[in-house]
Scaffold this motif. Structure first.
Motif, mmCIF file in Angstrom:
data_model
loop_
_atom_site.group_PDB
_atom_site.id
_atom_site.type_symbol
_atom_site.label_atom_id
_atom_site.label_comp_id
_atom_site.label_asym_id
_atom_site.label_seq_id
_atom_site.Cartn_x
_atom_site.Cartn_y
_atom_site.Cartn_z
ATOM 1 N N VAL A 286 22.346 31.222 70.695
ATOM 2 C CA VAL A 286 22.438 30.277 71.308
ATOM 3 C C VAL A 286 22.972 29.207 70.831
ATOM 4 O O VAL A 286 22.571 28.857 70.247
ATOM 5 C CB VAL A 286 20.987 30.004 71.594
ATOM 6 C CG1 VAL A 286 20.375 29.359 73.196
ATOM 7 C CG2 VAL A 286 19.927 30.941 71.941
ATOM 8 N N LEU A 378 24.033 26.204 80.034
ATOM 9 C CA LEU A 378 24.040 28.258 79.752
ATOM 10 C C LEU A 378 25.147 28.321 80.537
ATOM 11 O O LEU A 378 25.805 29.141 80.482
ATOM 12 C CB LEU A 378 23.072 28.559 79.667
ATOM 13 C CG LEU A 378 21.738 28.671 78.613
ATOM 14 C CD1 LEU A 378 20.455 28.775 78.693
ATOM 15 C CD2 LEU A 378 22.959 29.141 77.493
ATOM 16 N N ILE A 383 29.023 29.759 72.791
ATOM 17 C CA ILE A 383 27.544 29.403 72.044
ATOM 18 C C ILE A 383 27.524 30.426 70.951
ATOM 19 O O ILE A 383 28.595 31.129 70.741
ATOM 20 C CB ILE A 383 26.919 31.490 72.981
ATOM 21 C CG1 ILE A 383 26.353 30.753 73.840
ATOM 22 C CG2 ILE A 383 25.466 31.725 72.094
ATOM 23 C CD1 ILE A 383 25.484 32.053 75.116
ATOM 24 N N HIS A 440 21.697 34.368 81.354
ATOM 25 C CA HIS A 440 20.629 34.245 80.032
ATOM 26 C C HIS A 440 19.089 34.941 81.260
ATOM 27 O O HIS A 440 18.801 35.725 80.321
ATOM 28 C CB HIS A 440 20.067 32.919 79.667
ATOM 29 C CG HIS A 440 19.483 32.036 80.279
ATOM 30 N ND1 HIS A 440 19.955 31.325 81.463
ATOM 31 C CD2 HIS A 440 18.014 31.173 80.639
ATOM 32 C CE1 HIS A 440 19.002 30.429 82.474
ATOM 33 N NE2 HIS A 440 17.922 30.502 81.291
#
Length: 512
Positions: A286, A378, A383, A440
């Motif tokens: 993440v 995101l 990431i 996600h």
């Protein structure tokens, strides 16, 4: 009545002269009688004003507006005499402080009163025009400020009868702001050194303070006029405007945020997003980050500086946020959805009534990040996986993986042109790239068909309201009447935004 006034009037910190006390006392008594009569009117007019005709009320308001300027004009020579008496004994500052306390105003306002009184003393034609209600009091205050900052050459020009006459005519035709610009230009023409000194003083006084607190960041500062104009134009250039959802102040705050994000990504948001997000925990993958010097960027583009914002997301938080958002999309109750939206953490531990408790996602300086903020980050990020041991120490750091590449962003910009929210004019350079099918939550791919351009404000609103995005097919009408490109060339592809009930929340205006 006032021609014979020679005695002093007590108050305001100045000395009184016993030479001709009777005249001063008579004038004060008359002023007190006028004040008492106005007080009687104030108590009585409220009961009859509604019964008056509109023309009568408007006439009364004009008279009262003129009385305010008359009162200020009468007060000015008295203030000037008091200030002079105080100045003679070294009590000039004490006089201004006492005046501020008496009126309940700031010291700045009290000093401005004195400045205006001094200006009217040497500009008699302006003073008469104020009494005759030709020059508004606000214009007289402009001259007071100007006279306090200029040199002898400019004072000589301003005090000439011909100049005063032109200023009176100018005051008839302009508001106080435009009048101030004309006065400044006049002063600059005759005393450029004084203007240069004033501008340099403003430049030396520049400052910017950021105060970070639990609720957010307070911004306070001061810029010289040219720098302030540059900032204003830069904010306007982002395209953030006041609308039904935002006040003018909120739109400017969004514009400032857009400028900051643009600077952090060096003008290319290929994976830059608002910062860098780093996962913590065994196998966590993440993270959000600005691209570094080693990343490929389009020809001619500069790489971003290494400044970035890191978001730290524990692995269990990452999985819990994804689980909640998937359940919400599948029709979870409003109460459960609200509980999931309030924060990225649960409220109970080991119970069936609520989600499990997990640590929140935080920024690198410890500020908690909500699930919606995390979801927006995101969409357009890099990431990085960081494996931590039981004591919270990093054991391994994986390679950064991007959401959208710089090349993909260029293609999205070429297609969408600006923020896709209909009615928003934020230009492409200040926008994020959003996954139409969330990366996600839905496993959406980072490709052009799944990308849409959104400004930071509408990107966050989309995640807050859980909206679906539908790209509208271009029609032949889009290209008509304007060559091959037509309106499409400037407008870009258009989109519909729907809520979970498939109701249209935002869509393009119908073509005429």
């Amino acid at each position: 009545m006032f021609d014979a006034m020679q005695g002093g009037v007590a108050g305001g910190g100045g000395a009184t002269s016993p030479a001709v006390p009777a005249v001063g006392v008579d004038v004060v008594a008359e002023l007190e009688a006028m004040s008492a009569r106005l007080a009687e009117l104030a108590h009585g007019v409220g009961t009859v004003a509604a019964a008056w005709g509109g023309a009568t009320r408007a006439r009364a308001i004009r008279v009262l507006d003129g009385i305010g300027a008359l009162v200020a004009a009468v007060r000015s020579p008295l203030l000037l005499a008091q200030h002079g008496a105080a100045e003679g004994v070294g009590g000039e500052r004490a006089f201004v402080d006492a005046r501020a306390r008496q009126t309940g105003a700031t010291r700045f306002a009290a000093a401005r009163e004195v400045q205006t009184a001094k200006a009217l003393d040497v500009l008699p034609e302006i003073g008469r025009a104020v009494v005759d209600r030709v020059v508004p009091w606000g214009h007289a205050e402009v001259l007071g400020r100007a006279m306090s900052d200029v040199g002898e050459r400019a004072v000589d020009v301003l005090t000439r009868p011909g100049t005063q006459g032109r200023l009176v005519e100018l005051a008839r035709q302009t508001d106080s702001r435009e009048f101030a610009r004309h006065v400044a230009a006049l002063v600059a023409a005759h005393d450029p050194d004084a203007v240069a000194d004033e501008r340099e003083a403003a430049r030396r006084a520049r400052h910017l303070t950021l105060s970070h607190g639990p609720r957010g960041t307070s911004v306070k500062g001061f810029l010289d006029p040219l720098s302030g104009q540059s900032l204003a134009r830069a904010l306007d250039a982002t395209g953030h405007r006041e609308d039904e959802e935002r006040t003018r102040e909120q739109a400017r705050a969004d514009a400032l945020t857009a400028l900051a994000q643009h600077a952090l990504t060096g003008g290319m948001r290929g994976g830059g997003g608002p910062g860098r997000l780093v996962g913590a925990g065994s196998g966590a993958e993440v993270g959000v980050g600005a691209h570094g010097a080693g990343d490929a960027v389009p020809d001619g583009a500069t790489t971003a500086p290494m400044a970035q914002v890191s978001l730290l997301v524990p692995a269990e938080t990452w999985h819990e946020v994804r689980r909640r958002q998937r359940r919400r999309r599948q029709g979870e109750s409003d109460a459960d959805s609200d509980a999931g939206r309030a924060a990225p953490t649960g409220t109970t531990v080991g119970t069936r009534a609520g989600p499990p408790q997990v640590p929140p996602a935080v920024s690198d300086d410890g500020v908690v990040v909500t699930s919606e903020e995390l979801a927006a980050a995101l969409c357009d990020c890099a990431i990085t996986r960081v494996v931590m041991d039981g004591d919270g120490l990093p054991l391994d750091v994986g390679r950064s993986r991007r959401m959208f590449t710089p090349a993909q962003r260029v293609a999205v910009v070429a297609r969408d042109r600006q923020c896709a929210w209909n009615g928003c004019a934020t230009v492409a350079r200040y926008c994020h790239v959003h996954h139409i099918r969330w990366w996600h939550r839905d496993g959406g791919r980072s490709d052009l068909d799944n990308a849409v351009l959104l400004c930071a404000h509408h990107h966050l609103q989309l995640h807050l309201r859980d909206l679906d995005v539908e790209r509208l097919p271009s029609s032949g009408a889009d290209r008509a009447e304007g060559g091959e490109a037509g309106d499409w060339a400037s407008r870009g592809v258009r989109y519909l935004f729907r809520d979970r009930g498939r109701r249209v929340v935002n869509g393009p205006e119908p073509d005429p």
